[in-house]
Design an enzyme around this catalytic site. Sequence first.
Site, PDB file in Angstrom:
ATOM      1  CB  CYS A 107      -0.925   0.001   1.223  1.00 35.46           C
ATOM      2  SG  CYS A 107      -1.979   1.466   1.236  1.00 35.46           S
ATOM      3  CG  ASP A 137      -1.516  -0.886 -15.415  1.00 35.03           C
ATOM      4  OD1 ASP A 137      -2.307  -0.429 -14.574  1.00 35.03           O
ATOM      5  OD2 ASP A 137      -0.415  -0.364 -15.686  1.00 35.03           O
ATOM      6  N   GLY A 153      -7.473  -5.970 -10.376  1.00 29.19           N
ATOM      7  CA  GLY A 153      -8.074  -5.039  -9.425  1.00 29.19           C
ATOM      8  C   GLY A 153      -9.096  -4.139 -10.083  1.00 29.19           C
TER       9      GLY A 153
HETATM   10  C1  LIG Z   1      -9.265   1.782  -4.604  1.00 31.06           C
HETATM   11  C2  LIG Z   1      -8.101   0.847  -4.421  1.00 31.06           C
HETATM   12  C3  LIG Z   1      -7.908   0.247  -3.193  1.00 31.06           C
HETATM   13  C4  LIG Z   1      -6.828  -0.631  -3.010  1.00 31.06           C
HETATM   14  N1  LIG Z   1      -6.686  -1.254  -1.799  1.00 31.06           N
HETATM   15  C5  LIG Z   1      -5.718  -2.195  -1.631  1.00 31.06           C
HETATM   16  C6  LIG Z   1      -5.642  -2.959  -0.436  1.00 31.06           C
HETATM   17  O1  LIG Z   1      -6.470  -2.806   0.474  1.00 31.06           O
HETATM   18  N2  LIG Z   1      -4.635  -3.866  -0.352  1.00 31.06           N
HETATM   19  C7  LIG Z   1      -3.719  -4.063  -1.356  1.00 31.06           C
HETATM   20  O2  LIG Z   1      -2.825  -4.896  -1.221  1.00 31.06           O
HETATM   21  N3  LIG Z   1      -3.799  -3.372  -2.497  1.00 31.06           N
HETATM   22  C8  LIG Z   1      -4.783  -2.461  -2.662  1.00 31.06           C
HETATM   23  N4  LIG Z   1      -4.896  -1.819  -3.852  1.00 31.06           N
HETATM   24  C9  LIG Z   1      -3.990  -2.167  -4.968  1.00 31.06           C
HETATM   25  C10 LIG Z   1      -4.596  -3.281  -5.841  1.00 31.06           C
HETATM   26  O3  LIG Z   1      -4.726  -4.477  -5.122  1.00 31.06           O
HETATM   27  C11 LIG Z   1      -3.715  -3.533  -7.075  1.00 31.06           C
HETATM   28  O4  LIG Z   1      -2.450  -3.920  -6.635  1.00 31.06           O
HETATM   29  C12 LIG Z   1      -3.583  -2.292  -7.965  1.00 31.06           C
HETATM   30  O5  LIG Z   1      -4.823  -1.641  -8.132  1.00 31.06           O
HETATM   31  C13 LIG Z   1      -3.001  -2.658  -9.340  1.00 31.06           C
HETATM   32  O6  LIG Z   1      -3.834  -3.597  -9.979  1.00 31.06           O
HETATM   33  P1  LIG Z   1      -4.908  -3.158 -11.121  1.00 31.06           P
HETATM   34  O7  LIG Z   1      -4.172  -2.360 -12.139  1.00 31.06           O
HETATM   35  O8  LIG Z   1      -5.446  -4.450 -11.626  1.00 31.06           O
HETATM   36  O9  LIG Z   1      -5.936  -2.322 -10.418  1.00 31.06           O
HETATM   37  C14 LIG Z   1      -5.927  -0.905  -4.063  1.00 31.06           C
HETATM   38  C15 LIG Z   1      -6.138  -0.282  -5.290  1.00 31.06           C
HETATM   39  C16 LIG Z   1      -7.204   0.561  -5.486  1.00 31.06           C
HETATM   40  C17 LIG Z   1      -7.403   1.196  -6.831  1.00 31.06           C
END
Ligand SMILES: Cc1cc2nc3c(=O)[nH]c(=O)nc-3n(C[C@H](O)[C@H](O)[C@H](O)COP(=O)(O)O)c2cc1C
Length: 349
Positions: A105, A207, A229
């Site tokens: 995070c 992504d 995500g």
């Molecule tokens: C709104 C939001 C909340 C997130 N909360 C967490 C979380 O609680 N724990 C975590 O490990 N990553 C968290 N992430 C990161 C996502 O798990 C992920 O690593 C990141 O969004 C990249 O993946 P994506 O491009 O598929 O979204 C969060 C991301 C977003 C956008």
Amino acid sequence: MVPVSGFCLGPHVITTPVLLAPMSGVTDAAMRRLASGMGAGLVVSEMVASDALLRGEQESRLRADGAGLDLHVVQLAGCNADWMASAAQFAVANGAAVIDINMGCPAKKVTGGWAGSALMRELDHAVRLIDAVASAVAVPVTVKMRLGWDHESINAPELARRAEQAGAQMITVHGRTRQQFYKGQADWSAIAAVKAEIGIPLIANGDILTLDDARQCLAQSGADGVMIGRAALGRAWLPGAIGEALSSGATTMAVPGPARRAELAIAHYQGLLTAMGIMAVRHARKHLAAYADDAAQGQAPDHIERFQETKAALLTSEDPDQVLHMLQELFDDTPANGWPSRIAAGIAA
Ligand SMILES: Cc1cc2nc3c(=O)[nH]c(=O)nc-3n(C[C@H](O)[C@H](O)[C@H](O)COP(=O)(O)O)c2cc1C
């Protein structure tokens, strides 16, 4: 296409190599149940602060809720090894079958307390923490991290290797550094250096929006699976659909039709109402916005304005029955073949 098989996480066979990412404020238990029911390999709870869980704060208990899930993964955040170990024991006593530790995070309020990605600046401490949690519970412990704090300190390969030695059984890497937050592009090929250091399953993240993205990410990272995500917001079915296509070697994925997508949106909203009562009305709004955007896919331009009006009404309504009615209406107006978006086509924007 060559089919991509699942992997084992401790005693659990994960049949589909596509996971739903933890997202604070988003991946509530209702969404995780939908994603899991639609075939996601694993679904991870929102980050739960270990101290808040131990204090019994209602929001933390809701975040750690896994009712109705076959395989319940709770993600813990914190920097105190004793609290993390106790919180893990509490989560397991309440149904968690896997504990994930947040080391990715980037938010200042988390890193300011030396939790989340700040742990990538203190590897000795990070490893003590993993060791404490893995020693405290009998279920698999996993770790989610970024590539490093910044580009001058890419240490995911070292942390992953030491995490495995400390007892971690799966590693997920978001292909950005902490200093990038969510800017730029995730670097899937940089994740390959982690694969070279570990024998446990590696999951690549960042992504991934399409089936083609998932295939390219797997090829570039050498990972055993991918985690999705943001693209799953309003589309809890997406990890399962991509996973199913990867597992079968299909060249396209099956997109649920509008009637099924309406059922999912309505089930999600009803699940939130059951879990949160009237608090759900506000909590649900980010999901409602995403459902409205999803329903608008493929609409003729002269219909879009009406969709925007319904979306605005959805986002301001305080009446759950009215919201349920509008959700149904949105998808009733969506053409069955109205999903020519880049996600369905698997075409990069
Ligand atoms: C709104 C939001 C909340 C997130 N909360 C967490 C979380 O609680 N724990 C975590 O490990 N990553 C968290 N992430 C990161 C996502 O798990 C992920 O690593 C990141 O969004 C990249 O993946 P994506 O491009 O598929 O979204 C969060 C991301 C977003 C956008």
